[in-house]
Write a protein that holds these residues in place. Structure first.
Motif, PDB file in Angstrom:
ATOM      1  N   PRO A  98       0.794  -1.233   0.000  1.00  0.00           N
ATOM      2  CA  PRO A  98       0.000   0.000   0.000  1.00  0.00           C
ATOM      3  C   PRO A  98       0.825   1.282   0.000  1.00  0.00           C
ATOM      4  O   PRO A  98       0.326   2.320  -0.436  1.00  0.00           O
ATOM      5  N   ASN A  99       2.055   1.234   0.457  1.00  0.00           N
ATOM      6  CA  ASN A  99       2.888   2.439   0.519  1.00  0.00           C
ATOM      7  C   ASN A  99       3.808   2.592  -0.683  1.00  0.00           C
ATOM      8  O   ASN A  99       4.549   3.573  -0.768  1.00  0.00           O
ATOM      9  N   GLN A 100       3.785   1.643  -1.598  1.00  0.00           N
ATOM     10  CA  GLN A 100       4.611   1.732  -2.805  1.00  0.00           C
ATOM     11  C   GLN A 100       4.132   2.917  -3.633  1.00  0.00           C
ATOM     12  O   GLN A 100       2.939   3.230  -3.658  1.00  0.00           O
ATOM     13  N   GLY A 101       5.038   3.604  -4.298  1.00  0.00           N
ATOM     14  CA  GLY A 101       4.707   4.825  -5.033  1.00  0.00           C
ATOM     15  C   GLY A 101       3.576   4.658  -6.036  1.00  0.00           C
ATOM     16  O   GLY A 101       2.676   5.504  -6.120  1.00  0.00           O
ATOM     17  N   TYR A 102       3.611   3.596  -6.828  1.00  0.00           N
ATOM     18  CA  TYR A 102       2.566   3.362  -7.826  1.00  0.00           C
ATOM     19  C   TYR A 102       1.209   3.200  -7.144  1.00  0.00           C
ATOM     20  O   TYR A 102       0.194   3.728  -7.605  1.00  0.00           O
ATOM     21  N   CYS A 103       1.201   2.469  -6.027  1.00  0.00           N
ATOM     22  CA  CYS A 103      -0.061   2.264  -5.307  1.00  0.00           C
ATOM     23  C   CYS A 103      -0.611   3.591  -4.802  1.00  0.00           C
ATOM     24  O   CYS A 103      -1.809   3.851  -4.916  1.00  0.00           O
ATOM     25  N   GLN A 104       0.261   4.432  -4.246  1.00  0.00           N
ATOM     26  CA  GLN A 104      -0.176   5.721  -3.708  1.00  0.00           C
ATOM     27  C   GLN A 104      -0.605   6.686  -4.817  1.00  0.00           C
ATOM     28  O   GLN A 104      -1.598   7.380  -4.682  1.00  0.00           O
ATOM     29  N   ALA A 105       0.157   6.720  -5.900  1.00  0.00           N
ATOM     30  CA  ALA A 105      -0.098   7.704  -6.959  1.00  0.00           C
ATOM     31  C   ALA A 105      -1.203   7.287  -7.921  1.00  0.00           C
ATOM     32  O   ALA A 105      -1.899   8.143  -8.468  1.00  0.00           O
ATOM     33  N   VAL A 106      -1.368   5.993  -8.152  1.00  0.00           N
ATOM     34  CA  VAL A 106      -2.302   5.529  -9.181  1.00  0.00           C
ATOM     35  C   VAL A 106      -3.497   4.777  -8.593  1.00  0.00           C
ATOM     36  O   VAL A 106      -4.647   5.099  -8.877  1.00  0.00           O
ATOM     37  N   ILE A 107      -3.226   3.781  -7.783  1.00  0.00           N
ATOM     38  CA  ILE A 107      -4.305   2.909  -7.331  1.00  0.00           C
ATOM     39  C   ILE A 107      -5.155   3.566  -6.244  1.00  0.00           C
ATOM     40  O   ILE A 107      -6.386   3.527  -6.303  1.00  0.00           O
ATOM     41  N   SER A 108      -4.516   4.185  -5.252  1.00  0.00           N
ATOM     42  CA  SER A 108      -5.292   4.800  -4.165  1.00  0.00           C
ATOM     43  C   SER A 108      -6.302   5.817  -4.669  1.00  0.00           C
ATOM     44  O   SER A 108      -7.465   5.803  -4.229  1.00  0.00           O
ATOM     45  N   PRO A 109      -5.932   6.715  -5.604  1.00  0.00           N
ATOM     46  CA  PRO A 109      -6.952   7.640  -6.128  1.00  0.00           C
ATOM     47  C   PRO A 109      -8.094   6.920  -6.855  1.00  0.00           C
ATOM     48  O   PRO A 109      -9.247   7.363  -6.788  1.00  0.00           O
ATOM     49  N   LYS A 110      -7.787   5.814  -7.517  1.00  0.00           N
ATOM     50  CA  LYS A 110      -8.851   5.065  -8.187  1.00  0.00           C
ATOM     51  C   LYS A 110      -9.788   4.423  -7.170  1.00  0.00           C
ATOM     52  O   LYS A 110     -10.999   4.376  -7.374  1.00  0.00           O
ATOM     53  N   ILE A 111      -9.239   3.933  -6.082  1.00  0.00           N
ATOM     54  CA  ILE A 111     -10.079   3.351  -5.037  1.00  0.00           C
ATOM     55  C   ILE A 111     -10.962   4.429  -4.427  1.00  0.00           C
ATOM     56  O   ILE A 111     -12.157   4.212  -4.199  1.00  0.00           O
ATOM     57  N   ALA A 112     -10.388   5.595  -4.174  1.00  0.00           N
ATOM     58  CA  ALA A 112     -11.178   6.705  -3.625  1.00  0.00           C
ATOM     59  C   ALA A 112     -12.301   7.076  -4.582  1.00  0.00           C
ATOM     60  O   ALA A 112     -13.444   7.310  -4.162  1.00  0.00           O
ATOM     61  N   LYS A 113     -12.009   7.139  -5.875  1.00  0.00           N
ATOM     62  CA  LYS A 113     -13.037   7.453  -6.870  1.00  0.00           C
ATOM     63  C   LYS A 113     -14.120   6.379  -6.878  1.00  0.00           C
ATOM     64  O   LYS A 113     -15.313   6.679  -6.942  1.00  0.00           O
ATOM     65  N   PHE A 114     -13.692   5.120  -6.809  1.00  0.00           N
ATOM     66  CA  PHE A 114     -14.655   4.024  -6.773  1.00  0.00           C
ATOM     67  C   PHE A 114     -15.574   4.174  -5.568  1.00  0.00           C
ATOM     68  O   PHE A 114     -16.790   4.052  -5.677  1.00  0.00           O
ATOM     69  N   ARG A 115     -14.992   4.427  -4.404  1.00  0.00           N
ATOM     70  CA  ARG A 115     -15.793   4.549  -3.178  1.00  0.00           C
ATOM     71  C   ARG A 115     -16.804   5.692  -3.283  1.00  0.00           C
ATOM     72  O   ARG A 115     -17.934   5.567  -2.819  1.00  0.00           O
ATOM     73  N   ARG A 116     -16.385   6.817  -3.889  1.00  0.00           N
ATOM     74  CA  ARG A 116     -17.306   7.948  -4.046  1.00  0.00           C
ATOM     75  C   ARG A 116     -18.407   7.625  -5.046  1.00  0.00           C
ATOM     76  O   ARG A 116     -19.587   7.880  -4.814  1.00  0.00           O
ATOM     77  N   THR A 117     -18.013   7.086  -6.193  1.00  0.00           N
ATOM     78  CA  THR A 117     -18.952   6.881  -7.299  1.00  0.00           C
ATOM     79  C   THR A 117     -19.886   5.700  -7.074  1.00  0.00           C
ATOM     80  O   THR A 117     -21.054   5.758  -7.431  1.00  0.00           O
ATOM     81  N   PHE A 118     -19.360   4.637  -6.500  1.00  0.00           N
ATOM     82  CA  PHE A 118     -20.125   3.394  -6.374  1.00  0.00           C
ATOM     83  C   PHE A 118     -20.362   3.019  -4.915  1.00  0.00           C
ATOM     84  O   PHE A 118     -20.452   1.842  -4.580  1.00  0.00           O
TER      85      PHE A 118
END
Length: 159
Positions: A98-118
């Motif tokens: 979860p703290n890897q750069g790609y996870c923080q920069a790419v995946i975490s924002p997508k999860i946040a968007k998913f949580r908001r949208t769905f």
């Protein structure tokens, strides 16, 4: 090949169309052979169907949402052929790193968007998606979808 996940789902719990809406709402279907900084044909937006009914649902959805994007949708709709498991190091990547750069920069924002949208999909009254499934789903932006009785997920490559 394209990087994909295969989702086995119960259509009595969640529809194929709803899964496609999640797919289209959590990646950019207007970029050809790329998702963010990831470039190459393996990152193309693709929907693989297993029946004419699934093909029609996918095509209808793409038509329905086409006016919501500033650019043309380039998502390919294609008949499912084969599915190959990905190397084990891809399994549960986000949850293990979860703290890897790609996870923080790419995946975490997508999860946040998913949580908001769905958000409605995450309610206890209508359980559909486990937290480990949606993080995995958003790690890979491409779906192969097939119906089954169990809600299971597998990451793999499609050729």
């Amino acid at each position: 090949y394209a990087e994909v996940i295969q989702i086995n789902y119960d259509p009595k719990v969640v529809s194929y169309g709803e899964l496609l809406r999640i797919h289209m709402g959590t990646h950019d279907p207007t970029t050809l052979n790329a998702q963010g900084a990831d470039m190459g044909t393996q990152y193309r937006s693709i929907i693989l169907y297993r029946s004419n009914q699934e093909r029609q649902i996918a095509e209808d959805l793409l038509e329905e949402i086409s006016d919501t994007f500033d650019s043309d949708i380039v998502t390919v709709v294609k008949d499912f052929d084969r599915f190959y498991p990905a190397p084990e190091e891809h399994d549960d990547y986000y949850n293990r790193n979860p703290n890897q750069g790609y996870c923080q920069a790419v995946i975490s924002p997508k999860i946040a968007k998913f949580r908001r949208t769905f958000q409605y999909l995450l309610s206890p009254e209508k359980w559909i998606i486990r937290s480990d499934l949606f993080s995995l789903t958003l790690d890979f932006q491409f779906f192969v979808i097939g119906a089954s009785k169990a809600a299971q997920d597998t990451r793999a490559y499609w050729d």
